[in-house]
Design a protein around this motif. Sequence first.
Motif, PDB file in Angstrom:
ATOM      1  N   ARG A 259      37.099  30.632  39.849  1.00  0.00           N
ATOM      2  CA  ARG A 259      35.907  30.913  40.667  1.00  0.00           C
ATOM      3  C   ARG A 259      35.985  32.311  41.278  1.00  0.00           C
ATOM      4  N   VAL A 260      37.128  32.662  41.851  1.00  0.00           N
ATOM      5  CA  VAL A 260      37.282  33.957  42.514  1.00  0.00           C
ATOM      6  C   VAL A 260      37.211  35.096  41.504  1.00  0.00           C
ATOM      7  N   ILE A 261      37.919  34.971  40.402  1.00  0.00           N
ATOM      8  CA  ILE A 261      37.892  36.022  39.389  1.00  0.00           C
ATOM      9  C   ILE A 261      36.490  36.146  38.797  1.00  0.00           C
ATOM     10  N   GLY A 262      35.792  35.025  38.661  1.00  0.00           N
ATOM     11  CA  GLY A 262      34.405  35.067  38.194  1.00  0.00           C
ATOM     12  C   GLY A 262      33.505  35.850  39.137  1.00  0.00           C
ATOM     13  N   HIS A 263      33.675  35.637  40.455  1.00  0.00           N
ATOM     14  CA  HIS A 263      32.899  36.405  41.437  1.00  0.00           C
ATOM     15  C   HIS A 263      33.216  37.897  41.319  1.00  0.00           C
ATOM     16  N   PHE A 264      34.502  38.210  41.183  1.00  0.00           N
ATOM     17  CA  PHE A 264      34.877  39.621  41.090  1.00  0.00           C
ATOM     18  C   PHE A 264      34.338  40.231  39.801  1.00  0.00           C
ATOM     19  N   ASP A 265      34.435  39.499  38.691  1.00  0.00           N
ATOM     20  CA  ASP A 265      33.899  40.003  37.422  1.00  0.00           C
ATOM     21  C   ASP A 265      32.408  40.297  37.546  1.00  0.00           C
ATOM     22  N   LEU A 266      31.666  39.383  38.156  1.00  0.00           N
ATOM     23  CA  LEU A 266      30.224  39.577  38.343  1.00  0.00           C
ATOM     24  C   LEU A 266      29.965  40.796  39.218  1.00  0.00           C
TER      25      LEU A 266
ATOM     26  N   LEU B 255      46.390  33.710  43.951  1.00  0.00           N
ATOM     27  CA  LEU B 255      45.304  32.754  44.196  1.00  0.00           C
ATOM     28  C   LEU B 255      45.761  31.329  43.897  1.00  0.00           C
ATOM     29  N   HIS B 256      45.223  30.383  44.646  1.00  0.00           N
ATOM     30  CA  HIS B 256      45.480  28.973  44.373  1.00  0.00           C
ATOM     31  C   HIS B 256      44.912  28.654  42.988  1.00  0.00           C
ATOM     32  N   PRO B 257      45.619  27.874  42.189  1.00  0.00           N
ATOM     33  CA  PRO B 257      45.129  27.569  40.829  1.00  0.00           C
ATOM     34  C   PRO B 257      43.720  26.976  40.808  1.00  0.00           C
TER      35      PRO B 257
ATOM     36  N   TRP C 286      53.543  45.654  44.835  1.00  0.00           N
ATOM     37  CA  TRP C 286      52.156  45.203  44.742  1.00  0.00           C
ATOM     38  C   TRP C 286      51.390  46.032  43.723  1.00  0.00           C
ATOM     39  N   ARG C 287      51.593  47.328  43.741  1.00  0.00           N
ATOM     40  CA  ARG C 287      50.891  48.217  42.804  1.00  0.00           C
ATOM     41  C   ARG C 287      51.346  48.033  41.361  1.00  0.00           C
ATOM     42  N   GLN C 288      52.650  47.923  41.142  1.00  0.00           N
ATOM     43  CA  GLN C 288      53.199  47.957  39.789  1.00  0.00           C
ATOM     44  C   GLN C 288      53.357  46.595  39.125  1.00  0.00           C
ATOM     45  N   LYS C 289      53.797  45.599  39.876  1.00  0.00           N
ATOM     46  CA  LYS C 289      54.188  44.325  39.269  1.00  0.00           C
ATOM     47  C   LYS C 289      53.211  43.191  39.512  1.00  0.00           C
ATOM     48  N   PHE C 290      52.467  43.268  40.582  1.00  0.00           N
ATOM     49  CA  PHE C 290      51.626  42.159  41.003  1.00  0.00           C
ATOM     50  C   PHE C 290      50.351  42.135  40.158  1.00  0.00           C
ATOM     51  N   LYS C 291      50.097  41.022  39.490  1.00  0.00           N
ATOM     52  CA  LYS C 291      48.908  40.900  38.649  1.00  0.00           C
ATOM     53  C   LYS C 291      47.707  40.486  39.494  1.00  0.00           C
ATOM     54  N   PHE C 292      46.531  40.979  39.103  1.00  0.00           N
ATOM     55  CA  PHE C 292      45.307  40.628  39.814  1.00  0.00           C
ATOM     56  C   PHE C 292      45.116  39.113  39.777  1.00  0.00           C
ATOM     57  N   GLY C 293      44.932  38.493  40.934  1.00  0.00           N
ATOM     58  CA  GLY C 293      44.716  37.052  41.020  1.00  0.00           C
ATOM     59  C   GLY C 293      45.980  36.224  41.033  1.00  0.00           C
TER      60      GLY C 293
ATOM     61  N   LEU D 122      45.195  31.631  49.378  1.00  0.00           N
ATOM     62  CA  LEU D 122      46.096  32.667  48.909  1.00  0.00           C
ATOM     63  C   LEU D 122      47.528  32.264  49.227  1.00  0.00           C
ATOM     64  N   ARG D 123      48.403  32.422  48.226  1.00  0.00           N
ATOM     65  CA  ARG D 123      49.802  32.035  48.374  1.00  0.00           C
ATOM     66  C   ARG D 123      50.575  33.087  49.172  1.00  0.00           C
ATOM     67  N   LYS D 124      51.274  32.612  50.157  1.00  0.00           N
ATOM     68  CA  LYS D 124      52.136  33.459  50.978  1.00  0.00           C
ATOM     69  C   LYS D 124      53.441  33.695  50.224  1.00  0.00           C
TER      70      LYS D 124
END
Length: 140
Positions: free
Chosen positions: A64-71, A57-59, A47-54, A85-87
């Motif tokens: 929308r989610v990344i926009g909220h986080f950016d704000l 998330l469902h496409p 999770w720390r090394q390979k998993f990209k932010f977002g 969120l994808r399992k």
Amino acid sequence: MIREQELEFRQILDLAPQLVAVFGPNRERLYANRVMLDYLGLSLEEWRQKFKFGEALHPDDCERVIGHFDLSVSNGAGFELELRLRKGDGRYRWFLARCNPVCDGREQVRRWYLALTDIDELKRAEEETPAGECCSSRGD
């Protein structure tokens, strides 16, 4: 003593029914509880090394989610929103996400705390209920 308190705190978070993650001020992945890692099917290091932010998330929710986080990153304010969120097995579930910053004495964000509560059954029930139909019938 501090190390013992940290271990105890992590044990508590690992038992919480929510998916919990901690990010640094620039979205660095610092910690995810056992429930989050099991849901995603990852180890903490993966999770720390390979998993990209977002990445999970469902496409349809990603922008929308990344926009909220950016704000939130730009204004230092927390947010709450619903997302999918994808399992680890590829299926998506609905979650209520709450993200809050913790600031230092100079009002600089030091950490972002994210807690995701599974609301999948509630969302699916909402989808099955026709618009305008109430959950109880009074017979008036």
